[in-house]
Scaffold this active site. Sequence first.
Site, PDB file in Angstrom:
ATOM      1  CB  SER A 136     -48.857  -1.183  70.555  1.00 19.72           C
ATOM      2  OG  SER A 136     -48.500  -1.537  69.229  1.00 19.72           O
ATOM      3  CE  LYS A 162     -51.269  -2.974  68.202  1.00 25.36           C
ATOM      4  NZ  LYS A 162     -52.353  -2.011  67.919  1.00 25.36           N
ATOM      5  CE  LYS A 164     -48.054  -1.866  65.444  1.00 23.86           C
ATOM      6  NZ  LYS A 164     -49.336  -1.524  64.809  1.00 23.86           N
ATOM      7  CG  ASP A 189     -51.729  -4.120  64.550  1.00 26.99           C
ATOM      8  OD1 ASP A 189     -52.169  -4.426  63.422  1.00 26.99           O
ATOM      9  OD2 ASP A 189     -51.726  -2.951  64.990  1.00 26.99           O
ATOM     10  CD  GLU A 214     -54.764  -3.548  65.924  1.00 31.29           C
ATOM     11  OE1 GLU A 214     -54.314  -3.980  67.006  1.00 31.29           O
ATOM     12  OE2 GLU A 214     -54.744  -2.354  65.627  1.00 31.29           O
ATOM     13  CG  ASP A 239     -56.015  -0.022  63.231  1.00 31.97           C
ATOM     14  OD1 ASP A 239     -56.511   1.045  62.869  1.00 31.97           O
ATOM     15  OD2 ASP A 239     -54.863  -0.072  63.735  1.00 31.97           O
ATOM     16  CE  LYS A 263     -54.874   2.899  65.653  1.00 32.20           C
ATOM     17  NZ  LYS A 263     -53.830   2.635  64.654  1.00 32.20           N
ATOM     18  N   GLY A 291     -54.109   3.542  69.312  1.00 31.43           N
ATOM     19  CA  GLY A 291     -53.220   4.689  69.486  1.00 31.43           C
ATOM     20  C   GLY A 291     -52.479   5.005  68.205  1.00 31.43           C
TER      21      GLY A 291
END
Length: 376
Positions: A136, A162, A164, A189, A214, A239, A263, A291
Site C-alpha cells: 500500500s 495499491k 492511496k 484506496d 477501496e 474497508d 482487518k 493492514g
Amino acid sequence: MIIKEIRMRRMEMRMKHPFTTSFGTMQDKPFLLIEAIDEEGNSGWGESVAFSYPWYAEETVETNAHVIRDILVPLLLGKEINHPDEVNEIFSPIRRNNMAKSAVEGAIWDLYAKRNKLTLAEALGGDKEKIDVGISIGIQDSKEQMVETVRGFIEQGYKRIKMKIKPGADIEIIRAVRESFPDVPLMADANSAYTLKDLELLKMLDDFDLMMVEQPLAHDDIIDHAKLQEELETPVCLDESIHSLEDARKAVELGSCRIINVKIGRVGGLTEAKKIHDYCVKKGIDLWCGGMLEAGIGRAHNVALTTLPGFTLPGDTAGSDRYWEEDIITPAVEAVDGEITVPSGYGIGYEPDLEKMDKYTVGEEVFRPEMKEAAR
Ligand code: OSB
Ligand code: MG
C-alpha cells in the site's frame, strides 16, 4: 487455561517513512501491546492497531488503554478459557471498541495456540505455507514520484500495488502508473474521500483495469456504495464500513461491494474475522487482509489470518522492512518476491524480542486477579 496475568505496554516507534492518506500524514506510531499469561507460564501477545488520532476509526490509543484496563481485562482475569472464541462471547455485551477487544483477544489466541502446540494459522484453520502480499503506497508529491515508487515495489516483487488517492490526486496519477505498468495488478484506496457527487470521476476508474477501488465513499455507508457499485465495472472493496459479520452480510446483500478488506482490529478480533471469512467463502466474495502499519506482533497475526483459504487476493501485509528500521520480533517478517513464508513455530510463530521491545516501551501496566479483588 486460566488467565493469571495481563500486561499492557505502551509503545512508541517511528516508521522509516511518512505515510500519507486522504486524511493526512503519519510517521510516529504509538500503540499498545498486550501480553496474556496462563497458569503454566505460557504467554500470548496481541497488538492494538488504534492510532493516536481518530481519523480512520473512532478508537485511539488512549481509548483503547482505558477500555482494556478498566473494562476488558477485568472480564478475563482469573477466568478459565477453553477456547479463544469464548472471548468474543464474553466481550459481546460491550459495544464496539473493536480494536481494544482485538488486542486482548489476539493475545488469548496466541496463548491458546502455544499451549496446544499449534501454529496460530493451524489454530485458525489456515493451510497455506506461503501467503501472497501486495503493498500500500501513500499519496506522493507528484505522479512522476508515484511511478518511481511503484517501480521500486514492483522490482521487489510485491504481487499487487495499491495507491492511496484523494480528490485532486487521483485519475491522472492512476493513468500515469497504468501507462508505465500496463500489466501490474493495480488498485486504489480513497479512505472515504469521495461522495456520489463524484460519480462521473469515479466512473473514469473503469478505464484503468483496476482490481478494485477501496472505500471510495463514507466510512459509515453501505447504501451509496451499493448505488456506486451498480454504476461501476470496477469492483468496490469495503474497508472502513465493515466492523462485524453482520455488517458484511448487510453489505453483501445490498450489493455494496464485491470484495472485503478484513482487518482483525476493525472487526474486533480473529474470531469475528473468521466468521466473516466463512460467510464470504459461502457467498463467493473475495477477501484480503488489510493492514494498519503494524509492528511485528500485529503483522504476525495478519500473516496467520491470511492462511485461511478465503483470503484469495494479496493483502497489505508487507515485510517489516517496509515500515521499520528494526522490528520487535525475531525474525522480522520478510516478503520475498511478494510472498511471506508462514512461520512454523507455535502461536504467532515469531519470537517477541524483549530487548528491542523494551527499547520502544514507554510504560507498562500489570493486571492480576488479586488486584481485581483488592480494588473491590
Ligand atoms: O485504509 O487500508 C487502509 C494504513 C493506515 C490506515 C488505513 C489504511 C492503511 C493502509 C496501509 O492502506 C496498510 C499497511 O501497509 O499496513
Ligand atoms: Mg483502506
